[in-house]
Design a protein around this motif. Structure first.
Motif, short mmCIF file in Angstrom:
data_model
loop_
_atom_site.label_atom_id
_atom_site.label_comp_id
_atom_site.label_asym_id
_atom_site.label_seq_id
_atom_site.Cartn_x
_atom_site.Cartn_y
_atom_site.Cartn_z
N ASN A 237 0.38 -5.69 -5.08
CA ASN A 237 -0.08 -4.31 -4.97
C ASN A 237 -1.26 -4.17 -4.01
O ASN A 237 -1.43 -3.14 -3.36
CB ASN A 237 -0.46 -3.77 -6.35
N LEU A 238 -2.08 -5.20 -3.90
CA LEU A 238 -3.25 -5.13 -3.03
C LEU A 238 -2.84 -4.90 -1.58
O LEU A 238 -3.43 -4.07 -0.87
CB LEU A 238 -4.07 -6.41 -3.15
N ALA A 239 -1.83 -5.61 -1.11
CA ALA A 239 -1.35 -5.42 0.26
C ALA A 239 -0.58 -4.11 0.39
O ALA A 239 -0.67 -3.42 1.42
CB ALA A 239 -0.47 -6.60 0.68
N GLU A 240 0.19 -3.76 -0.64
CA GLU A 240 0.98 -2.52 -0.55
C GLU A 240 0.09 -1.29 -0.53
O GLU A 240 0.42 -0.29 0.13
CB GLU A 240 1.96 -2.46 -1.72
N ARG A 241 -1.06 -1.33 -1.23
CA ARG A 241 -2.00 -0.22 -1.16
C ARG A 241 -2.56 -0.08 0.25
O ARG A 241 -2.80 1.03 0.72
CB ARG A 241 -3.15 -0.43 -2.15
N ALA A 242 -2.78 -1.21 0.91
CA ALA A 242 -3.33 -1.16 2.26
C ALA A 242 -2.36 -0.53 3.25
O ALA A 242 -2.77 -0.01 4.28
CB ALA A 242 -3.70 -2.58 2.72
N VAL A 243 -1.06 -0.58 2.94
CA VAL A 243 -0.05 0.01 3.84
C VAL A 243 -0.09 1.53 3.78
O VAL A 243 0.25 2.22 4.75
CB VAL A 243 1.36 -0.49 3.46
#
Length: 469
Positions: A405-411
């Motif tokens: 989720n950490l990377a997906e939030r950054a997207v």
């Protein structure tokens, strides 16, 4: 437009050819149904693709608590300021409204205080710089110097430049709307071309900070990675994200795979844990892999809907319950015992075996080349068995998160930028966005305001991110 396929003359086909035709038609039907039935709840499709007719449902289970603030939660409300910036005293009448006698106004006391919090009407300042000159009695001329940042006859200062970049790169406004907003608030008429130039200046000022972020991520023990399509100059490019709890790095490339990963140079040189969504090129990296279980949960929901089998729900319940137990153990700073780890693994593989019995591999037809097309359920089971260690790494190492989720939030914010403003018209504009956004997102995680970050950058002293492992 899809090419229309005509059916062959069935009377001329053998029984084997008819069987192959029926299998092919069923395969096409399954593919079409799969495309129609997938949404953000049971696949990796974004919620924006669901349309108005589908209701987005979260994977999170209900906690059973009532909506709103919970018992014991410390609420917040507006508080009176100890020192107001302005005080307005509302006058009394000069005489009593009953007996008409004069009132002793000098004896009046404050009966009640109320405060109104508001913002002042904004206006811009014009600071004029003067240099001084004089001639010594010996004939030597002396003249003072302008500050290094004052280079033009008339120029904008760091605060307004920081605001312009913040509105377009931080708050994702289109350049025209950002210029209009600055004009409405401050009365400054700024062109979109000026805003574009400020973005380029901010990118140059923050380049060393973005490079430092990349260096710090190379040393991190655990990273998240993701990628998403980005329209640049009317062509498909790829936005690559690498992040941890305190850092975010963005990069743009015309390729999605290893060519881009190697060009960016962050992931190939590290040996720690990498959390990702099982995209094939990531497996070429020599590191400890952890899979995003949120993706698996959505796929399990879809397989359950398609097959009506019991094992997808059992696997979903197992993963969710295992995550809860691991979170409780992490809060108590307790590592799971070897016996507990073995029990988790045994239960996981037991569910896989159940699913494999119900979804056996389709054998290759005689005389046919290549692999036979397998069912969605079989492909998911094969992937979960092949990468079982990566699926369950969050159990063996409690520092590894359950999802990516950490990377997906950054997207999300770059996608918002693209939806609001359309595609990036130039590659330079996309690269500037990645540099600026890397710094803004990273320093925001570390407690800095985005506008303050840009002010420091334009003032020539950019804030440096802290190194967090």
């Amino acid at each position: 437009m899809t090419k229309k396929t005509s059916l062959p003359d069935l009377s001329t086909l053998t029984h084997a050819e008819k069987d192959d035709l029926i299998k092919g038609l069923f395969a096409r039907l399954e593919a079409l149904e799969s495309k129609v039935n997938k949404d953000s709840r049971n696949s990796s499709k974004p919620p924006s693709s669901d349309g108005f007719g589908k209701k987005t449902r979260s994977l999170r289970e209900s906690s059973g608590k009532k909506v709103g603030g919970q018992t014991g939660h410390k609420g917040t409300t507006l508080k009176k300021a100890a020192q107001p910036t302005q005080t307005v005293r509302h006058s009394l009448p000069t005489q009593c409204d009953r007996c008409h006698s004069p009132l002793p106004l000098h004896d009046a006391i404050v009966a009640e205080r109320r405060q109104v919090i508001d913002i002042p009407a904004a206006a811009f300042d014009v600071i004029e710089h003067h240099t001084l000159a004089l001639v010594c009695q010996c004939g030597q001329k002396h003249e003072s110097m302008f500050p290094a940042e004052v280079t033009e006859q008339v120029q904008y200062g760091p605060n307004v430049r920081a605001l312009g970049v913040h509105l377009t790169q931080g708050q994702m406004l289109p350049f025209a709307r950002a210029a209009e907003l600055i004009g409405d608030i401050y009365g400054l008429s700024i062109s979109t071309g000026t805003l574009v130039a400020w973005v380029g200046e901010a990118s140059t000022a923050l380049q060393s900070t973005a490079d430092l972020i990349a260096d710090q991520l190379r040393d991190a023990a655990l990273l998240h990675a993701d990628e998403s399509g980005l329209r640049v100059a009317s062509k498909l490019h790829w936005l690559h994200i690498v992040a941890d709890e305190k850092h975010t790095w963005y990069g743009v490339h015309s390729r999605r795979g290893m060519e881009a990963i190697e060009a960016h140079g962050i992931l190939p040189t590290r040996l720690g844990v990498l959390v990702h969504d099982c995209w094939a090129p990531y497996w070429q990296l020599d590191c400890n892999h952890a899979l995003c279980n949120a993706h698996l949960l959505r796929e399990l929901i879809y397989v359950k809907e398609v097959t009506s089998q019991a094992w997808p729900q059992r696997m979903k319940d197992f993963l969710i319950n295992a995550n809860k137990l691991c979170e409780e153990a992490g809060q108590k700073k307790r590592r799971l015992s070897d016996e507990e780890l073995a029990a988790f693994s045994a239960h996981y593989h037991k569910i896989l075996r159940e699913g494999e019995r119900k979804n056996p591999e389709v054998a290759r037809s005689d005389g046919k080349r290549g692999r036979s097309k397998q069912s969605i359920a079989f492909n998911l089971l094969r992937r979960m068995r092949q990468h079982a260690d990566a699926v369950l790494l969050f159990i063996r190492d409690l520092a590894v998160p359950f999802t990516n989720n950490l990377a997906e939030r950054a997207v999300r914010m770059p996608k918002v930028k693209q939806k609001i403003s359309g595609c990036f018209r130039t590659l330079e504009g996309a690269e500037n966005f990645c540099i600026i956004r890397s710094c803004l997102d990273t320093l925001h995680k570390q407690g800095y305001g985005m506008l303050d970050v840009l002010r420091h950058a334009f003032a020539g002293n950019p804030i440096r991110p802290a190194h967090c492992c």
